[in-house]
Design a protein around this motif. Sequence first.
Motif, short mmCIF file in Angstrom:
data_model
loop_
_atom_site.label_atom_id
_atom_site.label_comp_id
_atom_site.label_asym_id
_atom_site.label_seq_id
_atom_site.Cartn_x
_atom_site.Cartn_y
_atom_site.Cartn_z
N HIS A 199 -1.73 4.81 -9.23
CA HIS A 199 -2.76 4.13 -10.01
C HIS A 199 -3.62 5.20 -10.67
CE1 HIS A 199 -5.84 1.27 -11.13
NE2 HIS A 199 -6.75 1.98 -10.50
N GLY A 200 -3.67 5.19 -11.97
CA GLY A 200 -4.47 6.18 -12.70
C GLY A 200 -3.99 7.60 -12.47
N LEU A 201 -2.68 7.77 -12.36
CA LEU A 201 -2.05 9.08 -12.13
C LEU A 201 -2.50 9.72 -10.83
CD1 LEU A 201 -2.01 10.53 -15.75
CD2 LEU A 201 -0.17 9.37 -14.53
N SER A 202 -2.95 8.89 -9.89
CA SER A 202 -3.41 9.39 -8.60
C SER A 202 -2.57 8.77 -7.49
CB SER A 202 -4.88 9.04 -8.39
OG SER A 202 -5.26 9.32 -7.06
N GLU A 203 -2.30 9.55 -6.49
CA GLU A 203 -1.59 9.04 -5.32
C GLU A 203 -2.53 8.84 -4.14
OE1 GLU A 203 1.87 11.43 -4.57
OE2 GLU A 203 2.58 11.19 -6.61
N GLU A 204 -3.83 8.77 -4.42
CA GLU A 204 -4.82 8.47 -3.39
C GLU A 204 -4.53 7.09 -2.80
OE1 GLU A 204 -7.42 10.48 -2.21
OE2 GLU A 204 -6.31 11.97 -3.37
N PRO A 205 -5.03 6.82 -1.59
CA PRO A 205 -4.77 5.51 -0.98
C PRO A 205 -5.12 4.36 -1.92
CG PRO A 205 -5.77 6.96 0.62
CD PRO A 205 -5.81 7.68 -0.70
N TYR A 206 -4.22 3.38 -1.95
CA TYR A 206 -4.33 2.24 -2.86
C TYR A 206 -3.78 1.01 -2.16
CZ TYR A 206 -3.81 -0.47 -7.17
OH TYR A 206 -3.92 -1.44 -8.14
N SER A 207 -4.32 -0.14 -2.48
CA SER A 207 -3.78 -1.38 -1.93
C SER A 207 -3.75 -2.46 -3.00
CB SER A 207 -4.59 -1.85 -0.72
OG SER A 207 -5.91 -2.14 -1.11
N LEU A 208 -2.69 -3.24 -2.96
CA LEU A 208 -2.50 -4.35 -3.89
C LEU A 208 -2.18 -5.59 -3.07
CD1 LEU A 208 -2.14 -5.46 -6.78
CD2 LEU A 208 0.26 -4.72 -6.64
N PHE A 209 -2.97 -6.62 -3.26
CA PHE A 209 -2.79 -7.89 -2.54
C PHE A 209 -2.40 -8.97 -3.54
CE2 PHE A 209 -5.85 -5.43 -0.14
CZ PHE A 209 -5.50 -5.66 1.19
N HIS A 210 -1.50 -9.85 -3.14
CA HIS A 210 -1.18 -11.07 -3.88
C HIS A 210 -1.46 -12.22 -2.92
CE1 HIS A 210 1.41 -8.19 -6.05
NE2 HIS A 210 1.22 -8.98 -7.08
N LEU A 211 -2.39 -13.08 -3.28
CA LEU A 211 -2.69 -14.26 -2.46
C LEU A 211 -2.30 -15.49 -3.27
CD1 LEU A 211 -3.74 -15.51 0.12
CD2 LEU A 211 -6.06 -15.37 -0.81
N THR A 254 0.84 -1.20 0.00
CA THR A 254 0.00 0.00 0.00
C THR A 254 0.87 1.25 0.00
OG1 THR A 254 -1.78 1.17 1.14
CG2 THR A 254 -0.20 0.01 2.53
N ASN A 255 0.29 2.33 -0.46
CA ASN A 255 0.99 3.61 -0.39
C ASN A 255 0.69 4.35 0.92
OD1 ASN A 255 -1.64 4.31 -1.04
ND2 ASN A 255 -1.13 5.50 -2.84
N LEU A 256 -0.09 3.74 1.79
CA LEU A 256 -0.34 4.32 3.11
C LEU A 256 0.91 4.19 3.98
CD1 LEU A 256 -3.95 3.00 3.81
CD2 LEU A 256 -3.28 5.32 3.16
N SER A 257 1.00 5.05 4.98
CA SER A 257 2.16 5.03 5.86
C SER A 257 2.11 3.84 6.82
CB SER A 257 2.23 6.33 6.66
OG SER A 257 1.15 6.39 7.57
N ALA A 258 3.27 3.49 7.32
CA ALA A 258 3.37 2.37 8.27
C ALA A 258 2.53 2.64 9.52
CB ALA A 258 4.83 2.14 8.64
#
Length: 110
Positions: A50-62, A8-12
């Motif tokens: 994602h989509g030229l936006s730095e809004e909160p985003y999450s990527l999961f790999h399961l 994620t681009n969110l902070s720790a």
Amino acid sequence: MAYLNFETNLSASTITQDFRKKLYQTVVDGLQNENKHLVMNVVTDSTIIHGLSEEPYSLFHLIGVTGIGLEENKVHTKNITDLTHSELGITSDRIKIIFRKLKPEELYCG
């Protein structure tokens, strides 16, 4: 055994230990097998755009041998998306999940 990578681009400081525990339990519950071992990796402060936006985003790999499949993935997607949205406020269009089913011979524990 399964492996979950959450990036994620969110902070720790935003990704609390409580959230990590809830995410772990949510995924383990969805695996629906007797061997409920999960290795989870959390990567914060990522430079995801994602989509030229730095809004909160999450990527999961399961990734796993069991508990991954067409119907199972629908359940995982709903559970992970609901938790991520309610706990972190990330909208569903900015939550992506990649699934990979392994053959038994592709995963070994040493």
